[in-house]
Design an enzyme around this catalytic site. Structure first.
Site, PDB file in Angstrom:
ATOM      1  N   THR B 133    -114.002  27.800 -41.891  1.00  0.00           N
ATOM      2  CA  THR B 133    -112.652  28.181 -42.316  1.00  0.00           C
ATOM      3  C   THR B 133    -112.581  29.662 -42.664  1.00  0.00           C
ATOM      4  OG1 THR B 133    -112.231  25.978 -43.154  1.00  0.00           O
ATOM      5  CG2 THR B 133    -110.893  27.730 -44.084  1.00  0.00           C
ATOM      6  N   GLY B 138    -107.269  27.834 -41.086  1.00  0.00           N
ATOM      7  CA  GLY B 138    -107.766  26.629 -41.730  1.00  0.00           C
ATOM      8  C   GLY B 138    -107.727  25.462 -40.770  1.00  0.00           C
ATOM      9  N   TRP B 163    -113.311  29.493 -48.683  1.00  0.00           N
ATOM     10  CA  TRP B 163    -113.338  28.087 -49.162  1.00  0.00           C
ATOM     11  C   TRP B 163    -114.628  27.394 -48.733  1.00  0.00           C
ATOM     12  CZ3 TRP B 163    -109.840  28.364 -52.569  1.00  0.00           C
ATOM     13  CH2 TRP B 163    -108.631  29.023 -52.316  1.00  0.00           C
ATOM     14  N   ILE B 164    -115.736  28.125 -48.880  1.00  0.00           N
ATOM     15  CA  ILE B 164    -117.018  27.608 -48.409  1.00  0.00           C
ATOM     16  C   ILE B 164    -117.796  26.956 -49.561  1.00  0.00           C
ATOM     17  CG2 ILE B 164    -119.149  28.139 -47.144  1.00  0.00           C
ATOM     18  CD1 ILE B 164    -116.410  28.595 -45.616  1.00  0.00           C
ATOM     19  N   ALA B 243    -119.341  14.806 -41.576  1.00  0.00           N
ATOM     20  CA  ALA B 243    -119.066  14.919 -43.007  1.00  0.00           C
ATOM     21  C   ALA B 243    -117.882  14.048 -43.414  1.00  0.00           C
ATOM     22  CB  ALA B 243    -118.808  16.377 -43.368  1.00  0.00           C
ATOM     23  N   GLU B 364    -111.932  19.324 -44.872  1.00  0.00           N
ATOM     24  CA  GLU B 364    -112.457  18.516 -43.773  1.00  0.00           C
ATOM     25  C   GLU B 364    -111.343  17.843 -42.972  1.00  0.00           C
ATOM     26  OE1 GLU B 364    -116.021  17.475 -43.619  1.00  0.00           O
ATOM     27  OE2 GLU B 364    -116.719  18.425 -45.452  1.00  0.00           O
ATOM     28  N   THR B 366    -106.968  18.304 -43.062  1.00  0.00           N
ATOM     29  CA  THR B 366    -105.926  17.893 -44.010  1.00  0.00           C
ATOM     30  C   THR B 366    -105.377  16.532 -43.594  1.00  0.00           C
ATOM     31  OG1 THR B 366    -104.185  18.886 -42.699  1.00  0.00           O
ATOM     32  CG2 THR B 366    -105.246  20.318 -44.322  1.00  0.00           C
ATOM     33  N   PHE B 384     -99.941  19.537 -31.898  1.00  0.00           N
ATOM     34  CA  PHE B 384    -100.315  20.845 -32.467  1.00  0.00           C
ATOM     35  C   PHE B 384    -100.927  21.803 -31.449  1.00  0.00           C
ATOM     36  CE2 PHE B 384    -104.513  19.100 -32.645  1.00  0.00           C
ATOM     37  CZ  PHE B 384    -104.403  17.830 -33.211  1.00  0.00           C
TER      38      PHE B 384
END
Lengths: 255, 385
Positions: B133, B138, B163-164, B243, B364, B366, B384
Site C-alpha cells: 500500500t 490503497g 500503513w505497513i 493473509a 487486506e 476493504t 472497478f
C-alpha cells in the site's frame, strides 16, 4: 538417562465434576493431562536435555487417556505406553501401582521414575510410594528442586517446616511438586511430531497380571459434597487484633 | 447446550487441531491477556513476545521446512482465532509475519533467500513486513509509484509505502515495486542505505501493533534481492489471499471475546431488579451474536477444509472476509450496548475489539472491494476497471 514419567488423564479440573455411581464421571467429559503431571514431564525433559536418554510416558486409563500421552509427547517426550483394560475401571491406588509397575518393568531398564505428588482428581497421593515399593527402588517425594549427576540425584524435599536435602542413588522414584519448574508449552512442531511417536497399547493380559492382582481392595463407603465455603471471620480490633491474627495464622500452620 | 459452541462444531476438528488451538489459547491467557490493556493504552507492541511466538511455532506455522511447523490451514485459522480473541494486534503481527512476509519468500524466493530468512523468521528472531500500500494507492495497488530501476546489476528503489504493519520493527521488508517487466518483490533488510521507516502514531485502532511508513530514497539493492519466482500483481495479491484467510478466522476470535463478555455481564448486571439478560431485547442481541459466531465459524472451517484440499478460490476467501469481518464488527458494537457505559472503558475488552475491527474492516481488501470482487464473480462484470 532413561526416564519414565507417570501421567494421568483426568476430567478437566476447570469444569465442575459430576458424580456417577459414587465415582467421578469420566466418560463423555472433557479430559486433560493432569496439570500436576506437567511438572513431571517437564522435569523428565530437562533431565533428558542435560544427560541425554529417553523420556517414556506411562499411563493407565481408558483409550481416551491417549490424549494425555499425546500431550506429553507434544511437549517433547519420546514414547508412550498406555495400559487400557475394561477390568481396570475404578481401579484403586494399589491396583494402579501394580499395573504401572508391571508396565514400567516391561518398557525396559530405567534410571528414574517421576510422578506428580498426587492426582488432581483422586488426591490419594499413595500411588507413587506404592509404585516405588513394587519397583524396589528408593523414593524421594515432594521434590521442589532437583540436581542430578552420574548415578545419583540430589533433591530439595518440601516438608511442613522447610525442606530437606536428600541424595539417592539411581534407579529411584521421585514425586515433584507444582513449582519445581515451569512446564513448557507443547510447540506446534512438537504437536505435529507427536502423532509419529510410538505408543504401545497394552492390556492386563500383556502384562501378565492375574485377575486377583487387578481386583481393587478399596471400597468407596460413601461420597458427599464438600462443605460449602464459609464466609471469612472478621476480627474487630479491640487491642488484641494482632494477637488473634497471629493465633489464626498459627492454627493454619502458616507461621 | 454450549453457549459458545452451540452447534457442537468441536467434533469436526482433529485431535491435532484441537491441541494447537488449546495451546494457543493457553498462551494467549498467560502472555497476552495480562498485558493487553496496558499495551493497547500505551500504543505499544511488546516486541519481546516475538521469540515466544516463534518457539511456540506460530510464525509461518502453515509453511513446511525451514524451521516451520508445517500445520494445515485449519490449524493456522484456529491459532489466528485464539490470538485475536486476545487482541487483533497480535493476530496482525502473526498474519504479517507468516502470510505476508514469510509466505512470499517461501513461495517465490530463491533457496538462498529462504535459507537466509525463513529459519530466523520462524523463530521470531527476525521480523518481516509487507510493503504494498502507498499513500495514494490503497485499493488500487497496481497504480503504485514505487519503482525499481536496474543500475548495472543492482536495483535502485524509490517510493513510499504507508500503513505497513510491523514496519518500524521489521528486520526485512518485502517491498513491491514497479519494474520494466512489471511489479516485482524485493527483500529490503533493515539497515540498507536509503531505506528508513517512520511509525504512525495517534491511531485509535490496533494500538497494540506497530504501523509505519516505509521510505525508499535511492535505496540500492544487489541483484539477488529480488524474489525470482513471480512477476506481476499476482505476487502481492496471492500473499493477501493467504493473509485474508487468517482474518476470516481471526475476527471470530474478537467476536467470541465480545459475546462472552456481554453474556457474562448480562447475567450479573441488575436493572429494574432483574439481570439484564432476562430482558427480551438483550436476549435477542445475545442470540444474534451467537448465531453469527456459529455461522461464521462454520464458514471459516469450510474454507479451511477447501484450502487444505487445494481448491479454495480467492473469491471464496473474499466471501469469508467480507462476511466475518462485517458480522464481528456488528457483534462488537452490539456487545458494547449490553455493557452500557462500562462498554466504553478499557476495563472490558469490548471497545478495544470494536476499535480494532475498524482497521480489520479496511485492511487486506476493504469490505467495498470484497463486495465488488463477489459482484464480478456472480455477474461476470467488473465494477472497478
Amino acid at each position: 538417562m532413561n526416564i519414565v514419567v507417570c501421567v494421568k488423564h483426568i476430567p478437566d479440573p476447570n469444569i465442575p465434576g459430576e458424580l456417577e455411581g459414587g465415582r467421578l464421571k469420566r466418560s463423555g467429559v472433557q479430559g486433560v493431562l493432569d496439570p500436576g503431571d506437567e511438572f513431571g514431564v517437564e522435569t523428565g525433559l530437562q533431565l533428558k536435555e542435560a544427560h541425554g536418554g529417553e523420556v517414556t510416558l506411562v499411563s493407565m486409563g481408558p483409550p481416551t487417556a491417549m490424549e494425555a500421552i499425546r500431550r506429553g509427547l507434544s511437549m517433547g517426550a519420546d514414547k508412550g505406553l498406555l495400559v487400557s483394560d475394561d477390568a481396570l475401571q475404578g481401579a484403586c491406588a494399589l491396583v494402579t501401582a501394580r499395573v504401572l509397575a508391571a508396565a514400567i518393568k516391561k518398557s525396559g531398564p530405567f534410571d528414574l521414575v517421576i510422578a506428580g505428588v498426587e492426582s488432581t482428581d483422586g488426591y490419594t497421593g499413595t500411588m507413587p510410594s506404592t509404585l516405588a515399593e513394587l519397583l524396589d527402588v528408593p523414593q524421594v517425594t515432594f521434590v521442589k528442586r532437583l540436581d542430578s549427576a552420574d548415578g545419583t540425584i540430589r533433591a530439595d524435599r518440601q516438608t511442613a517446616e522447610g525442606y530437606q536435602v536428600v541424595e539417592s542413588p539411581l534407579p529411584a522414584l521421585i514425586t515433584v511438586t507444582a513449582g519445581v519448574n515451569s512446564p513448557r508449552y507443547a510447540s506446534f512442531k512438537g504437536i505435529m511430531a507427536a502423532k509419529k511417536k510410538p505408543v504401545d497399547n497394552l492390556s492386563i493380559g500383556d502384562l501378565g497380571l492375574s485377575s486377583e492382582e487387578v481386583t481393587s481392595m478399596q471400597q468407596i463407603a460413601s461420597v458427599g459434597s464438600a462443605e460449602a465455603r464459609k464466609a471469612g471471620e472478621v476480627i474487630e480490633d479491640d487491642g488484641t487484633g494482632a494477637q488473634r491474627v497471629a493465633e489464626f495464622l498459627k492454627e493454619a500452620k502458616v507461621i | 447446550m454450549d453457549a459458545v459452541d452451540f452447534l457442537d462444531l468441536e467434533p469436526l476438528l482433529t485431535e491435532e487441531e484441537k491441541m494447537i488451538r488449546d495451546t494457543c489459547r493457553r498462551f494467549v491467557g498467560d502472555r497476552v491477556m495480562p498485558g493487553i490493556e496496558k499495551w493497547f493504552e500505551a500504543a505499544e507492541f511488546p516486541v519481546e513476545v516475538a521469540t515466544e511466538l516463534g518457539s511456540l511455532g506460530l510464525l509461518g506455522m502453515h509453511l513446511s521446512g525451514y524451521g516451520c511447523a508445517g500445520t494445515n490451514a485449519v490449524s493456522y485459522g484456529l491459532a489466528c482465532l485464539e490470538l485475536e480473541a486476545g487482541d487483533a494486534g497480535f493476530r496482525s503481527f502473526v498474519s504479517v509475519q507468516g502470510s505476508l512476509a514469510m509466505w512470499p519468500i517461501w513461495k517465490y524466493g530463491s533457496e538462498e533467500q529462504k535459507q537466509e530468512w525463513l529459519p530466523r523468521m520462524a523463530a521470531g528472531e527476525a521480523i518481516g513486513c509487507f510493503g504494498l500500500t502507498e499513500p495514494d494507492f490503497g485499493s488500487d495497488p497496481a497504480g503504485m509509484r514505487t519503482s525499481a530501476k536496474k543500475n548495472g546489476s543492482d536495483w535502485v528503489l524509490n517510493g513510499n509505502k504507508l500503513w505497513i504493519t510491523n514496519g518500524g520493527i521489521a528486520d526485512v521488508a518485502i517491498v513491491w515495486a514497479r519494474t520494466d517487466e512489471g511489479v516485482r518483490g524485493f527483500l529490503v533488510p533493515r539497515n540498507t542505505k536509503g531505506f528508513t521507516t517512520r511509525d504512525i502514531h495517534r491511531k485509535l485502532s490496533l494500538r497494540a501493533s506497530v504501523t509505519s511508513e516505509l521510505i525508499l530514497d535511492n535505496c540500492r539493492l544487489p541483484a539477488d534481492a529480488v524474489l525470482p519466482g513471480v512477476t506481476g500483481m499476482k505476487g502481492p495479491l496471492s500473499c493477501l489471499s493467504e493473509a485474508r484467510f487468517g482474518i476470516v478466522w481471526g475476527v471470530m476470535g474478537s467476536a467470541r471475546a465480545c459475546y462472552e463478555c456481554a453474556l457474562e455481564y448480562s447475567k450479573t448486571r441488575i436493572a429494574f431488579d432483574k439481570p439484564i439478560g432476562s430482558f427480551q431485547l438483550t436476549q435477542e442481541k445475545l442470540v444474534n451474536m451467537m448465531l453469527e459466531i456459529n455461522k461464521g465459524l462454520l464458514l471459516a472451517l469450510h474454507l479451511g477444509r477447501k484450502k487444505d484440499d487445494g481448491n479454495l478460490a480467492p473469491q471464496q476467501v473474499s466471501f469469508g472476509k467480507l462476511n466475518n469481518v462485517r458480522e464481528a464488527l456488528a457483534i462488537a458494537r452490539e456487545a458494547r450496548t449490553i455493557l452500557g457505559a462500562n462498554g466504553v472503558t478499557l476495563e472490558y475488552p469490548v471497545i478495544r475489539h470494536a476499535n480494532n475491527l475498524e482497521s480489520v474492516l479496511t485492511y487486506e481488501g476493504t469490505s467495498e472491494i470484497h463486495t465488488l470482487i463477489l459482484g464480478q464473480a456472480i455477474t461476470g462484470l467488473n465494477a472497478f476497471a
